[in-house]
Write an enzyme that holds these catalytic residues in place. Structure first.
Site, mmCIF file in Angstrom:
data_model
loop_
_atom_site.group_PDB
_atom_site.id
_atom_site.type_symbol
_atom_site.label_atom_id
_atom_site.label_comp_id
_atom_site.label_asym_id
_atom_site.label_seq_id
_atom_site.Cartn_x
_atom_site.Cartn_y
_atom_site.Cartn_z
ATOM 1 N N HIS A 24 0.856 -1.186 0.000
ATOM 2 C CA HIS A 24 0.000 0.000 0.000
ATOM 3 C C HIS A 24 0.892 1.235 0.000
ATOM 4 C CE1 HIS A 24 -3.115 2.898 0.907
ATOM 5 N NE2 HIS A 24 -4.018 1.961 0.810
ATOM 6 N N HIS A 25 0.477 2.254 -0.742
ATOM 7 C CA HIS A 25 1.293 3.469 -0.887
ATOM 8 C C HIS A 25 1.555 4.151 0.463
ATOM 9 C CE1 HIS A 25 3.314 6.581 -2.966
ATOM 10 N NE2 HIS A 25 2.593 6.581 -4.075
#
Length: 477
Positions: free
Chosen positions: A146-147
């Site tokens: 996930h960013h």
């Protein structure tokens, strides 16, 4: 012997910008996974890969943490060790049937589906997959993060510290203990919220002090204020010009294109026109979009621009490893310019102007306010600023030396970043002397993937023509 783990991703609370990315996912158009596709010269032994993955979660404790939303979303999300990592979930294994389609034709659908599948927000936000059965006994390792865990530079920091420099197992590598689990503490969360809100008072006091000080130099203070506000308006507003009608549709499906180009050749091509490697890279992408419009019967005017956003790293010495430290440079990029040297110079001028903006990091000023909004409203407000882009282009320096994963040599690393409402997100990572280009395309906006791949190669060919003897770019098939 037990040794200390790496400090990568050691910041406890999310930054306001990370909070925005996390909560904006209430709208599925703004999901933010990051995918690295590593191509391996052979399939690693599964038991060794399992052991290495477990070891990596002890070396980087952030990979044993999940996001905790405190106080029903009133507080700032933070990272907590509250569950055992289940590798049966996080690490997967698939095998392609023999004598199937070409290398990328078999791998791309798996990678696309893997990236489009939402991350379980109740677990540590990462997943990995080994894909076996590729031609010539090769394999691929897919790592999805996930960013909110990190940006592109942070991924390179991570891989450079975890990957081996030799095929053989290293029995001397550190073996830190797994961190103990934690239970959420609501009282501590209330205390943290109160302290954070109370911190606004000293900030207000500092602002008052600065205003009082400015009274002694009112003219210069007013000029600087006006200059900063004008700069912030340019940084935060969508780039000027009209969006492309051809690329206007948006959907929820993503398609990948991968391409190889020579790093030394592309850098030299940019230098020959008075630009940088990044200027040459962005100019090649703009050439691809001009050609794609032309091939679909939508030729563009020589003065036509493409709404483009280029992340600019704002990491400084002393910043914690991992996390997100970048700011967007928004460009009305010269898509219609045919001459590649002129296009490189035009991109270079726009990038220099963007980097010199006094308010380049002004999103950090706005983010704490936006991060307080409910998810749906946040997606509406923040998403509107990215959906206006047709192209987002990212350039991340990669690993220049040889690297291995559990005895398998890493031949290529293709980066695929999320599509925050834009038509295309195209990233490049330098692996050795190869530019590994990964294009994530909104299937509703870029409807002919094969044609776009050909146009992408042609765009790079235009720019590489500035370097005598440069090798042709290669579409990964």
């Amino acid at each position: 012997m037990s040794e200390a783990p790496l400090t990568w991703g050691s910041v406890r609370e999310m930054s306001p910008f990370e909070v925005m990315m996390w909560r904006a996912e209430s709208d599925p158009r703004y999901r933010a996974p990051v995918l690295a596709v590593e191509l391996l010269d052979r399939a690693p032994e599964w038991a060794r890969l399992m052991a290495a993955t477990e070891w990596a979660t002890r070396m980087v404790p952030r990979f044993r943490e999940r996001v905790r939303e405190p106080l029903a979303g009133l507080g700032t999300p933070y990272w907590i060790h509250d569950a055992e990592v289940d590798l049966h979930y996080h690490l997967r294994r698939v095998r392609l049937p023999g004598s199937g389609p070409g290398f990328w034709a078999g791998l791309a659908p798996i990678a696309e589906q893997f990236m489009m599948t939402p991350i379980d927000r109740e677990r540590p936000p990462w997943e990995a997959m080994l894909v076996e059965g590729l031609p010539d006994g090769r394999a691929a390792f897919l790592l999805k993060l996930h960013h909110v865990l990190t940006d592109g530079m942070g991924v390179v920091q991570l891989l450079s510290q975890l990957h081996s420099r030799r095929r053989e197992h290293d029995p001397q590598k550190p073996q830190p203990e797994a961190p103990p689990t934690e239970a959420p503490d609501p009282l501590a969360e209330v205390d943290r919220l109160v302290r954070r809100e109370a911190g606004l008072l000293p900030a207000a006091a500092r602002t008052a002090r600065d205003v009082f000080g400015a009274l002694t130099h009112p003219v210069s203070a007013a000029r600087e204020t006006v200059r900063w506000v004008e700069s912030a308006t340019r940084v935060l507003a969508p780039p000027p010009g009209e969006a492309s009608e051809l690329l206007a549709p948006r959907g929820l499906s993503w398609r990948f294109v991968a391409l190889d180009a020579g790093f030394t050749d592309l850098r030299a091509a940019g230098k020959s026109a008075g630009g940088s490697f990044n200027d040459a890279y962005v100019a090649a992408l703009l050439g691809a979009f001009r050609l794609y419009h032309q091939e679909l019967g939508r030729p563009v005017d020589p003065a036509a621009t493409l709404r483009t956003s280029v992340p600019v790293s704002v990491r400084r010495t002393g910043d914690a490893a991992g996390g997100n430290r970048w700011a967007p440079a928004r460009l009305a990029a010269p898509m219609g310019v045919v001459d590649p040297a002129e296009r490189v110079r035009a991109v270079g001028a726009l990038m220099r102007a963007a980097r010199d903006e006094p308010a380049l990091e002004s999103p950090d000023v706005v983010a704490p306010l936006l991060a307080r909004l409910p998810g749906p409203l946040l997606a509406l407000v923040a998403g509107g600023s990215t959906a206006g882009n047709d192209l987002q282009a990212s350039n991340v320096p990669g690993l220049r030396s040889e690297a291995f994963l559990c005895g398998a040599r890493i031949e290529r690393v293709y980066p695929f970043a999320p599509l925050p409402g834009c038509a295309a997100m195209i990233s490049v990572v330098t692996h050795g002397d190869t530019c590994c280009v990964g294009a994530n395309l909104d299937a509703a906006a870029v409807t002919d993937r094969e044609l776009f791949a050909e146009c992408l190669a042609a765009g790079f060919t235009e720019v590489l023509s500035l370097r005598r003897g440069a090798a042709e770019p290669v579409i990964v098939r």
